[in-house]
Scaffold this active site. Sequence first.
Site, PDB file in Angstrom:
ATOM      1  N   ARG A  74      16.910  -3.554  -2.832  1.00  0.00           N
ATOM      2  CA  ARG A  74      17.446  -4.913  -2.790  1.00  0.00           C
ATOM      3  C   ARG A  74      16.724  -5.651  -1.667  1.00  0.00           C
ATOM      4  NH1 ARG A  74      18.955  -4.316  -7.104  1.00  0.00           N
ATOM      5  NH2 ARG A  74      21.012  -4.500  -8.050  1.00  0.00           N
ATOM      6  N   GLU A  96      16.091 -14.751  -4.641  1.00  0.00           N
ATOM      7  CA  GLU A  96      15.486 -14.602  -5.969  1.00  0.00           C
ATOM      8  C   GLU A  96      15.924 -15.760  -6.848  1.00  0.00           C
ATOM      9  OE1 GLU A  96      16.304 -10.691  -7.533  1.00  0.00           O
ATOM     10  OE2 GLU A  96      15.547  -9.697  -5.748  1.00  0.00           O
ATOM     11  N   HIS A 131      11.919  -8.633  -9.990  1.00  0.00           N
ATOM     12  CA  HIS A 131      13.117  -7.794 -10.130  1.00  0.00           C
ATOM     13  C   HIS A 131      13.228  -7.232 -11.553  1.00  0.00           C
ATOM     14  CE1 HIS A 131      17.459  -7.004  -8.581  1.00  0.00           C
ATOM     15  NE2 HIS A 131      17.005  -5.996  -9.319  1.00  0.00           N
TER      16      HIS A 131
END
Length: 307
Positions: free
Chosen positions: A225, A254, A273
């Site tokens: 993360r 993000e 991601h």
Amino acid sequence: LELERLGIHESVAQVFPPAELADYLADLPVAVSVIGDDGITACDAVVTLEYREAVLEVDWVHSIQAGVDRFPFDALEDAGVVLTNSTGIHDRTVGETVAGYLLSFSRRLHDHVANQQERRWERPEWDAAFTLPGSTACVVGTGTLGTGVAETLGGLGVDLRGVRRSGDPVPGFGEVYANDRLLEAIADVEFVIVTVPLTDETHHLFDAAAFEAMRDDAYFVNVARGSVVDEPALIDALEADALAGAALDVFEEEPLPEDSPLWGMDEVIVSPHCAAYTRDYFRDTGDIVRENVDRLETGEEFHNRVV
Ligand code: NDP
């Protein structure tokens, strides 16, 4: 817990079409349907990517991700809502993605792709390319992701070292360090790969001191993360050539903002991601949901229960 209606929340569309999962689970002895925000409270259980406050009114929430750091554990517990996650399914996908990053760095594949965009025939410097066997990677977090990374990289001849809280041995890792020895564990390796959950303890675990401890020819990989890393400290280390480069799948914000310097660095690979993406994702996650519906019928404890 009486399960009559199971909703597939539309937010899962970021990873696969919700209808694929609804079809896959159509033979369950409950009504399965794709729902938006307004359909949540009509369900007993919801499969979702994103958190919504309305899930506090259902009995069971399943996260299609392993990372559940965005879910408010206390509020769910107070409301008596069970939370399960999808840990256990991302070993091979993330392992292969990480192997791809390392092979790009060693075989200079990212340079070739960048040159191709410019129609430029340019070979690497004579001493830029290398091979992986004999190098060591330190994998921080030895769970599903970490062991998947170890298995894939082990097959490429990389020596593996792990870091976890207990320091107990894990198959696939030559050595395992307890997390209070993190700086020692990352000090002499060619690759540092982060696969820990984001918790209070791991927030900004990789800060200026960690990057200073690493070799200046080492590569840093984050598939965990974004907030496990102090991103400005990473950017400083890369700009100061205190690291060779980085492969990053996750970021503090993000999507990664357009003005982030990370986009423009030659030795940085940015992926959006998606390290765990696979066309089988809905099946892998569906199998966990199915297992838990079965367990509900037989009165067994939930698999992958977090809250
Ligand atoms: P697991 O629970 O299987 O593994 C987590 C590991 O981290 C365990 O081995 C645990 O070992 C270790 N750990 C926990 N806290 C610490 C700590 N403070 N210091 C060192 N090690 C620690 O989870 P997964 O492998 O399935 O997933 C890990 C995380 O990866 C997820 O939470 C998610 O955030 C992220 N992820 C990212 C994906 C992507 O698309 N990029 C896809 C899937 C997951 P021990 O208990 O011994 O400490």
